[in-house]
Design a protein around this motif. Structure first.
Motif, PDB file in Angstrom:
ATOM      1  N   ILE A 103       4.533   5.272  -5.798  1.00  0.00           N
ATOM      2  CA  ILE A 103       4.535   5.232  -7.267  1.00  0.00           C
ATOM      3  C   ILE A 103       3.610   6.299  -7.843  1.00  0.00           C
ATOM      4  O   ILE A 103       3.953   6.989  -8.810  1.00  0.00           O
ATOM      5  CB  ILE A 103       4.116   3.829  -7.758  1.00  0.00           C
ATOM      6  CG1 ILE A 103       5.205   2.809  -7.401  1.00  0.00           C
ATOM      7  CG2 ILE A 103       3.870   3.826  -9.265  1.00  0.00           C
ATOM      8  CD1 ILE A 103       4.816   1.377  -7.690  1.00  0.00           C
ATOM      9  N   ILE A 104       2.433   6.450  -7.243  1.00  0.00           N
ATOM     10  CA  ILE A 104       1.493   7.468  -7.715  1.00  0.00           C
ATOM     11  C   ILE A 104       2.095   8.864  -7.567  1.00  0.00           C
ATOM     12  O   ILE A 104       1.965   9.713  -8.456  1.00  0.00           O
ATOM     13  CB  ILE A 104       0.158   7.368  -6.951  1.00  0.00           C
ATOM     14  CG1 ILE A 104      -0.546   6.055  -7.272  1.00  0.00           C
ATOM     15  CG2 ILE A 104      -0.752   8.539  -7.308  1.00  0.00           C
ATOM     16  CD1 ILE A 104      -1.810   5.812  -6.465  1.00  0.00           C
ATOM     17  N   VAL A 120      -1.755  12.907  -9.689  1.00  0.00           N
ATOM     18  CA  VAL A 120      -3.025  12.675  -8.997  1.00  0.00           C
ATOM     19  C   VAL A 120      -2.948  13.198  -7.568  1.00  0.00           C
ATOM     20  O   VAL A 120      -3.885  13.820  -7.058  1.00  0.00           O
ATOM     21  CB  VAL A 120      -3.374  11.169  -9.011  1.00  0.00           C
ATOM     22  CG1 VAL A 120      -4.635  10.910  -8.183  1.00  0.00           C
ATOM     23  CG2 VAL A 120      -3.565  10.690 -10.439  1.00  0.00           C
ATOM     24  N   ILE A 121      -1.818  12.932  -6.888  1.00  0.00           N
ATOM     25  CA  ILE A 121      -1.638  13.390  -5.514  1.00  0.00           C
ATOM     26  C   ILE A 121      -0.814  14.667  -5.538  1.00  0.00           C
ATOM     27  O   ILE A 121       0.347  14.657  -5.940  1.00  0.00           O
ATOM     28  CB  ILE A 121      -0.929  12.316  -4.663  1.00  0.00           C
ATOM     29  CG1 ILE A 121      -1.772  11.030  -4.625  1.00  0.00           C
ATOM     30  CG2 ILE A 121      -0.689  12.831  -3.253  1.00  0.00           C
ATOM     31  CD1 ILE A 121      -1.139   9.912  -3.841  1.00  0.00           C
ATOM     32  N   PRO A 122      -1.385  15.798  -5.123  1.00  0.00           N
ATOM     33  CA  PRO A 122      -0.646  17.062  -5.168  1.00  0.00           C
ATOM     34  C   PRO A 122       0.441  17.133  -4.111  1.00  0.00           C
ATOM     35  O   PRO A 122       0.344  16.492  -3.057  1.00  0.00           O
ATOM     36  CB  PRO A 122      -1.741  18.104  -4.904  1.00  0.00           C
ATOM     37  CG  PRO A 122      -2.751  17.372  -4.090  1.00  0.00           C
ATOM     38  CD  PRO A 122      -2.746  15.951  -4.582  1.00  0.00           C
ATOM     39  N   ALA A 155       0.834  -1.212   0.000  1.00  0.00           N
ATOM     40  CA  ALA A 155       0.000   0.000   0.000  1.00  0.00           C
ATOM     41  C   ALA A 155       0.864   1.255   0.000  1.00  0.00           C
ATOM     42  O   ALA A 155       0.594   2.215  -0.730  1.00  0.00           O
ATOM     43  CB  ALA A 155      -0.925  -0.009   1.219  1.00  0.00           C
ATOM     44  N   SER A 156       1.932   1.242   0.816  1.00  0.00           N
ATOM     45  CA  SER A 156       2.824   2.393   0.865  1.00  0.00           C
ATOM     46  C   SER A 156       3.558   2.570  -0.466  1.00  0.00           C
ATOM     47  O   SER A 156       3.774   3.696  -0.926  1.00  0.00           O
ATOM     48  CB  SER A 156       3.838   2.215   2.004  1.00  0.00           C
ATOM     49  OG  SER A 156       4.605   3.381   2.192  1.00  0.00           O
ATOM     50  N   THR A 157       3.922   1.446  -1.098  1.00  0.00           N
ATOM     51  CA  THR A 157       4.600   1.509  -2.398  1.00  0.00           C
ATOM     52  C   THR A 157       3.685   2.087  -3.471  1.00  0.00           C
ATOM     53  O   THR A 157       4.129   2.864  -4.326  1.00  0.00           O
ATOM     54  CB  THR A 157       5.072   0.106  -2.814  1.00  0.00           C
ATOM     55  OG1 THR A 157       5.909  -0.443  -1.789  1.00  0.00           O
ATOM     56  CG2 THR A 157       5.851   0.164  -4.124  1.00  0.00           C
ATOM     57  N   ILE A 158       2.408   1.724  -3.421  1.00  0.00           N
ATOM     58  CA  ILE A 158       1.443   2.256  -4.394  1.00  0.00           C
ATOM     59  C   ILE A 158       1.363   3.773  -4.281  1.00  0.00           C
ATOM     60  O   ILE A 158       1.378   4.487  -5.297  1.00  0.00           O
ATOM     61  CB  ILE A 158       0.054   1.619  -4.171  1.00  0.00           C
ATOM     62  CG1 ILE A 158       0.086   0.137  -4.545  1.00  0.00           C
ATOM     63  CG2 ILE A 158      -1.014   2.353  -4.993  1.00  0.00           C
ATOM     64  CD1 ILE A 158      -1.182  -0.608  -4.190  1.00  0.00           C
TER      65      ILE A 158
END
Length: 252
Positions: free
Chosen positions: A52-53, A59-61, A46-49
């Motif tokens: 990567i994002i 998507v994540i500011p 989950a942390s890796t996702i």
């Protein structure tokens, strides 16, 4: 290289300690230890996702010191990914008891916190103080968010039959950890620099998360005691049933 290894150890050690304590409190859980280790691994995923994002998309500011950026850039996406991973594992492991759900969710949260800690500590020149502060604040915080999320997920899946109540509990499962996470991030990035009170800073960053962890462990221990009591009572009822059957056979 040795410095980096030391940084990694300092980053993951708090999560490992909490995971060990959690496993000790949850003795009697029906999920094997290997699967709980797998839940820790899925927390890393989950942390890796999220990483990567952040690297490969917009998507994540990035955090720019505003309340909205702390919400959209941290609390919301992180808790969303963790919740999706938790739901996947709860379905995969067929968790039907509150104790099982909380153990899985707690492990996911600690796995997430461990890798996130490495990402924060490794590039920091003052990594020793950062590791200390995050060990007392961020890691217990992620564990707390995960346990609260697990509590409401369990209510939705295993303790409610009406669609309305299920939806309400799922909303609580997501919104409460997000709001707590957001409040913590906002305090660190926006409110804390304006404060001169060391007591308030230590209370929010360290004492409050530790208090949450203590209550979580007490709740886990209470659930385990109830589970053991229920198991013993079931054994007694089976023995009583056998005695009744044997008595009827003797009467024949």
């Amino acid at each position: 290289m040795m410095i980096f290894l030391l940084q990694v150890i300092c980053a993951v050690l708090p999560a490992i300690v909490l995971a060990y304590l959690l496993y000790g409190r949850g003795v009697g859980v029906s999920i094997p230890g290997k699967k709980l280790m797998g839940a820790l691994g899925w927390g890393l995923v989950a942390s890796t996702i999220i990483l990567i994002i952040c690297i490969f998309s917009d998507v994540i500011p990035d955090s720019d010191g505003t309340y909205m950026s702390e919400f959209l850039g941290g609390a919301f996406p992180e808790e969303l990914v963790k919740m999706l991973v938790m739901l996947f594992l709860i379905y995969r492991y067929q968790c039907k008891r509150t104790l099982d759900v909380l153990m899985v969710c707690g492990c996911v949260g600690l796995g997430f916190a461990g890798l996130e800690n490495v990402l924060y500590i490794a590039p920091d020149p003052d990594w020793i103080s950062t590791a200390f502060v995050r060990a007392l604040g961020s890691v217990p915080g992620h564990f707390t968010y995960a346990m609260i999320m697990g509590f409401f997920i369990d209510k939705a899946l295993n303790h409610s039959s009406e669609l309305k109540s299920k939806v309400m509990y799922f909303l609580f499962a997501f919104s409460v950890p997000v709001l707590m996470h957001w409040a913590n991030n906002a305090f660190i990035e926006i409110i804390k620099p304006e404060l001169d009170s060391l007591f308030i800073t230590m209370f929010v960053l360290s004492i409050l998360p530790i208090i949450y962890v203590v209550f979580a462990f007490k709740y886990i221990k209470k659930l385990r005691a109830k589970t053991e009591e229920s198991t013993l009572s079931n054994h007694r009822s089976w023995r009583q049933t056998i005695d009744v059957v044997l008595g009827k056979i003797k009467d024949l």
